[in-house]
Scaffold this motif. Structure first.
Motif, mmCIF file in Angstrom:
data_model
loop_
_atom_site.group_PDB
_atom_site.id
_atom_site.type_symbol
_atom_site.label_atom_id
_atom_site.label_comp_id
_atom_site.label_asym_id
_atom_site.label_seq_id
_atom_site.Cartn_x
_atom_site.Cartn_y
_atom_site.Cartn_z
ATOM 1 N N ARG A 84 5.516 -29.441 -18.254
ATOM 2 C CA ARG A 84 6.502 -29.753 -19.376
ATOM 3 C C ARG A 84 5.456 -29.646 -20.253
ATOM 4 N N ASN A 85 4.642 -29.310 -20.846
ATOM 5 C CA ASN A 85 4.436 -28.192 -21.378
ATOM 6 C C ASN A 85 3.462 -27.287 -21.196
ATOM 7 N N ALA A 86 4.927 -27.006 -21.905
ATOM 8 C CA ALA A 86 4.620 -24.902 -21.882
ATOM 9 C C ALA A 86 2.834 -24.140 -21.607
ATOM 10 N N GLU A 87 2.128 -25.041 -22.869
ATOM 11 C CA GLU A 87 1.162 -24.086 -22.488
ATOM 12 C C GLU A 87 0.753 -24.094 -21.427
ATOM 13 N N ARG A 88 0.469 -25.405 -20.769
ATOM 14 C CA ARG A 88 -0.400 -25.487 -19.542
ATOM 15 C C ARG A 88 0.352 -25.025 -17.694
ATOM 16 N N ASN A 89 1.405 -24.140 -18.472
ATOM 17 C CA ASN A 89 2.039 -23.588 -17.244
ATOM 18 C C ASN A 89 0.498 -22.543 -16.470
ATOM 19 N N VAL A 90 1.022 -22.213 -15.177
ATOM 20 C CA VAL A 90 -0.052 -21.770 -14.191
ATOM 21 C C VAL A 90 0.631 -20.747 -13.609
ATOM 22 N N GLU A 91 -0.549 -19.361 -13.645
ATOM 23 C CA GLU A 91 0.675 -18.446 -12.625
ATOM 24 C C GLU A 91 -0.355 -18.516 -11.954
ATOM 25 N N ILE A 92 0.977 -18.319 -10.576
ATOM 26 C CA ILE A 92 0.001 -18.738 -9.000
ATOM 27 C C ILE A 92 -0.210 -17.472 -8.434
ATOM 28 N N GLY A 93 -1.111 -16.373 -7.634
ATOM 29 C CA GLY A 93 -1.705 -15.680 -7.594
ATOM 30 C C GLY A 93 -1.985 -14.039 -8.590
ATOM 31 N N GLY A 94 -2.054 -12.958 -7.509
ATOM 32 C CA GLY A 94 -2.402 -12.068 -8.765
ATOM 33 C C GLY A 94 -4.112 -11.819 -8.435
ATOM 34 N N LYS A 95 -4.332 -11.516 -9.677
ATOM 35 C CA LYS A 95 -6.230 -12.091 -10.282
ATOM 36 C C LYS A 95 -6.440 -13.458 -10.673
ATOM 37 N N ASN A 96 -5.422 -14.566 -10.344
ATOM 38 C CA ASN A 96 -5.081 -15.553 -11.424
ATOM 39 C C ASN A 96 -6.705 -16.760 -9.880
ATOM 40 N N LEU A 97 -6.719 -17.358 -10.407
ATOM 41 C CA LEU A 97 -7.186 -18.966 -10.070
ATOM 42 C C LEU A 97 -6.799 -20.078 -10.788
ATOM 43 N N VAL A 98 -5.647 -20.883 -10.280
ATOM 44 C CA VAL A 98 -5.623 -22.117 -10.555
ATOM 45 C C VAL A 98 -6.870 -23.666 -10.323
ATOM 46 N N LEU A 99 -6.997 -24.328 -11.025
ATOM 47 C CA LEU A 99 -7.719 -25.571 -10.289
ATOM 48 C C LEU A 99 -7.592 -26.796 -9.998
ATOM 49 N N ALA A 100 -7.763 -27.415 -9.232
ATOM 50 C CA ALA A 100 -6.477 -29.062 -9.280
ATOM 51 C C ALA A 100 -7.691 -29.692 -8.368
ATOM 52 N N PRO A 101 -6.818 -30.940 -8.699
ATOM 53 C CA PRO A 101 -8.388 -31.548 -8.279
ATOM 54 C C PRO A 101 -8.054 -32.520 -6.929
ATOM 55 N N VAL A 102 -8.830 -33.436 -6.373
ATOM 56 C CA VAL A 102 -9.441 -33.896 -5.151
ATOM 57 C C VAL A 102 -7.942 -34.445 -4.574
ATOM 58 N N TYR A 103 -7.958 -34.332 -3.228
ATOM 59 C CA TYR A 103 -6.436 -34.518 -2.346
ATOM 60 C C TYR A 103 -6.198 -35.407 -1.821
ATOM 61 N N GLY A 104 -6.110 -36.221 -1.404
ATOM 62 C CA GLY A 104 -5.317 -37.303 -0.174
ATOM 63 C C GLY A 104 -6.251 -38.893 -0.162
ATOM 64 N N PRO A 105 -7.927 -38.841 -0.715
ATOM 65 C CA PRO A 105 -8.492 -40.083 0.208
ATOM 66 C C PRO A 105 -8.175 -41.270 -0.146
ATOM 67 N N PRO A 106 -8.433 -41.866 0.572
ATOM 68 C CA PRO A 106 -7.991 -43.065 0.630
ATOM 69 C C PRO A 106 -8.583 -44.336 -0.069
ATOM 70 N N PHE A 107 -10.084 -43.707 0.160
ATOM 71 C CA PHE A 107 -11.312 -44.788 -0.826
ATOM 72 C C PHE A 107 -11.233 -43.796 -2.151
ATOM 73 N N VAL A 108 -11.619 -44.576 -2.458
ATOM 74 C CA VAL A 108 -12.366 -44.907 -4.368
ATOM 75 C C VAL A 108 -14.095 -45.301 -3.795
ATOM 76 N N ARG A 109 -14.588 -44.324 -5.090
ATOM 77 C CA ARG A 109 -16.388 -44.335 -5.575
ATOM 78 C C ARG A 109 -16.976 -44.697 -6.758
ATOM 79 N N ASP A 110 -17.085 -45.494 -7.377
ATOM 80 C CA ASP A 110 -17.840 -45.133 -8.636
ATOM 81 C C ASP A 110 -18.826 -46.169 -8.295
ATOM 82 N N ARG A 111 -20.215 -45.610 -8.798
ATOM 83 C CA ARG A 111 -21.266 -46.428 -9.201
ATOM 84 C C ARG A 111 -22.027 -47.971 -9.350
#
Lengths: 513, 513
Positions: free
Chosen positions: A110-137
């Protein structure tokens, strides 16, 4: 640094005006575009053997499309030999169908500055997906809630090296199963302005995702553009279930992107050997991507490979291992030969804590993924305990390390400034470079620097409490969540989204399975 | 596993007979021979620019050989333009002189099964070198003693993935400076049967190293074979001091191997840019290796590159950074083009503790070193706090991770067993592979498995005390030192070595600087 686009929280409405007054400067890196080669572990002969074998698997053994008569009919119409729910795909047919899938596509934010191009020489990084638990110290390990989910979306929004808000950053177990996708989408859409993923747990939830995206982006825009990339797992070996295929059908028909991804623990869901696993991965992706193109030729789709090894002593999946690296390198080569964007890698580890084991395993995985030519890396930060846990501390530790991938990918400049001959002449034998003109001109951007790690003199570090990495990470989590400011959103859009979520929730009884 | 040679502690004499009775089975891996490609980050044009510039540096700027009239005369005789202590080497001369150095050589161990081949596609792993401090969880950080030194030699001897006993595994600060080389050599020669390094801190200590080696191997054997590989650092930029060159002269004359190694913190001892640093590294190695060949054409020598980056905020050296990786990849290409074995990499980190920071940084370094084509990796385990500390726990943590490099280097088998088509046929869609014939036949060697990390179910792990990696490592250190058995050594040799050490010590007053 040239890959970083500086931006400010922007306003529109009361909360936005408050944001403007107290705006903190937020940097977000552009997605990575590699200026380095990929690591090619397989030679031409090996690639041809694997490609031949994958076609043999599709033709001779076939794949199952379960509880999905329409899919079977589509395959029949395309020329496959369908027996019961088993689809035998003649040699070459799947690859031919895959040819209409784009080799690269833009996912809009929705912020066009954050558009990503997926493919070619590019690498797009996204966070963890799916855990039922969380942990913090401080809170330890516990079931994830919607509050945790929102926190992780905020951390992702605040992370400089993260390009994508992801999807199920943790499972909000305090929200009914049949309603949580609404809250999750709402969080991504309102708490972040980075691109995000849609729901896949039922075809109707994929439809909700598309509907909410239309409220956020406008219906016309969504018809013409890709605004979601969603995760469609294959039930390895060689099985495509109705839920996942139903979601794929919704997204492909709407021209929204899907990652078609075998989910493989080697030795359990695929052969125990690397070449055997690659054969099955390729067969599964060929069938899944081909099917997406039967739904809508040209629909954007990603060659996925979630692969790891198994500890044959305990049966536990293991991460950051050499065999997982072999498979990830090889699958990248297969994806490039197929002309498809490639999803693999992640901040994988089996450790229960964000300790040294976690970091060794994770660094092994992250480095390998960069050199494998991965285009979309899910789980790039926050993954703990084999994916059972989203870790607050590990999220910011990994997110910091993602900076090394950005700098590695820049490659080596050999222009006049890069050569530095004037510096060598100026300093000469026995001198030092700290004060020379070339160093002064370049030092700010010359070296990657962690925003988290300890670089202090021993005595200072000791006086300040001899803090380990996890302790530093706990402080960073608090700082980021404390500094967080919600990105501004048009009030009408915000109301429409809230209304949609409320209306859909009211329309159904709660379900917890 | 096929790369592992099983062996037993062997006997001769009283302690040896006791050893035989209680012999524990000890596995030691053969040095790594890569079956994977190297990662080549520089293209041909970049390599030619750097090579051209390095020759320009040697000719135009020159290098200093300090307080060493004999070296200046050798350079004059070889055709260099010597002005004062500055040696200007005409374009092409150094490279021509380097041509007599072997591209690969065998370093013999007293146990011939432990011989290593340094060069070609091989990678030999040796432990940390040089720290004045040690750290363990229970004792904290403290000055290293000879007792610590012996403990690290024992740990190295017990480490399956370590091929080399190394040199100054820590500085035994409780032994006078002018005598400690004798105790260190004695420890390597008697507590381990792996190959080791000689002393370089004075030419006379290099001579002691050769004399003691002759007692261990026999004088004839040492005359005909390489039994030590020693570390000769260059005083970057472009300076060769009399101490280090004196040691190089002793070793080259005795046909013993030396690593000629620039020691560079980028931005301080070399230009702040990668290509500039590579230019200086190449110029320094060309000059140093050429000089070794002036002493004795054909003397074995290694292209060294110790390079890291700097934190421009604090001035601290930083490790596991992308720029260090760029330099290490590039230097490997330069070494291969020069036809020399290559030393670089290590378990580098800046962290004060064996925590997540240490492990991220170390894993970044280890993976990069494998793919850089390194032939000899010093500091492959135990390095902590920028090399100020030898860490007991990190020693066994790193040593365990070195197993991943062995397995990565094996590459991907695509023979019939590797292809696993029978397994895919047997299991079919929706099945599982755990019980199939192919899995049963391969599972023991299919996947690398850590001997240290936690792979247990969460509940078991929690019941057993929720131990982090450092805690597991503390236990492993104790177990290894407890299980240690000294390898048998001929009694006459043992007496001769002890006598040499005692006699030399008596001949000098103690010196502590």
């Amino acid at each position: 640094m040239n890959e970083v686009t500086a931006r400010r929280a922007r306003g529109g409405g009361g909360s936005a005006r408050r944001a403007e007054r107290t705006a903190v400067r937020m940097d977000t890196a552009k997605f990575i575009t590699r200026n380095i080669p990929n690591f090619e572990i397989l030679n031409e002969e090996a690639l041809q053997i694997i490609e031949w074998n994958a076609e043999t698997v599709l033709e001779e053994i076939g794949v199952n499309f379960l509880e999905n008569p329409a899919a079977l009919q589509r395959w029949r119409d395309a020329g496959a030999d369908v027996r019961g729910e088993r689809v035998h795909i003649p040699r070459g047919l799947a690859r031919k169908l895959c040819a209409t899938a784009p080799s690269s596509f833009t996912q809009h934010a929705r912020n066009a500055e954050r558009n990503v191009e997926i493919g070619g020489k590019n690498l797009v990084l996204a966070p963890v997906y799916g855990p039922p638990f969380v942990r913090d110290r401080e809170g330890g390990r516990r079931y994830a809630t919607m509050q945790d989910f929102r926190n992780f979306v905020k951390l992702g929004y605040m992370s400089k090296w993260l390009h994508h808000s992801g999807g199920t950053v943790c499972e909000p177990t305090d929200v009914p199963v049949n309603k949580r996708h609404l809250d999750m989408l709402h969080a991504h859409m309102t708490l972040s302005d980075k691109p995000f993923m849609g729901s896949v747990t039922e075809p109707s939830r994929a439809e909700d995702s598309v509907e909410m995206a239309k409220l956020l982006f406008g219906a016309d825009f969504v018809d013409r553009n890709t605004v979601m990339t969603s995760l469609v797992n294959i039930n390895s070996p060689l099985t495509f279930d109705a839920t996942m295929m139903g979601a794929l059908e919704v997204y492909a028909a709407a021209n929204q992107a899907a990652i078609v991804s075998p989910f493989i623990v080697g030795g359990a869901m695929a052969p125990v050997t690397v070449a055997g696993t690659l054969t099955q991965v390729l067969a599964e992706v060929l069938a899944g991507v081909a099917y997406s193109q039967l739904i809508r030729p040209g629909a954007p789709v990603i060659f996925g490979a979630f692969v790891t090894s198994i500890d044959m002593n305990s049966g536990a999946p293991t991460f950051g291992t050499p065999e997982a690296s072999h498979i990830t390198y090889g699958a990248g080569q297969l994806a490039r030969r197929l002309g498809l964007p490639y999803r693999s890698g992640g901040a994988f580890c089996g450790s229960k804590l964000p300790d040294a084991q976690a970091a060794y395993e994770t660094a092994n995985s992250l480095n390998m993924a960069l050199l494998s030519g991965v285009n979309f890396m899910l789980h790039a930060c926050g993954w703990l305990e084999g994916g059972l846990v989203s870790s607050y501390e590990k999220f910011v530790m990994d997110a910091d390390q993602l900076g090394t991938l950005h700098h590695l990918a820049q490659g080596v400049a050999v222009d006049e400034n890069g050569q530095g001959m004037d510096a060598i002449r100026e300093v000469g034998p026995g001198g030092h470079y700290l004060g020379c003109a070339h160093t002064q001109a370049n030092f700010k951007s010359a070296f990657w620097r962690s925003d988290l790690f300890d670089y202090k003199p021993f005595e200072t570090w000791e006086e300040e409490g001899a803090r380990d990495t996890e302790t530093l990470a706990t402080a960073r989590v608090k700082k980021l969540l404390g500094d967080y400011q919600q990105p501004a959103l048009d009030e009408g859009v915000a109301e429409a989204l809230a209304d949609y979520v409320a209306r859909k929730k009211e329309s159904m009884p709660d379900a917890f399975i």
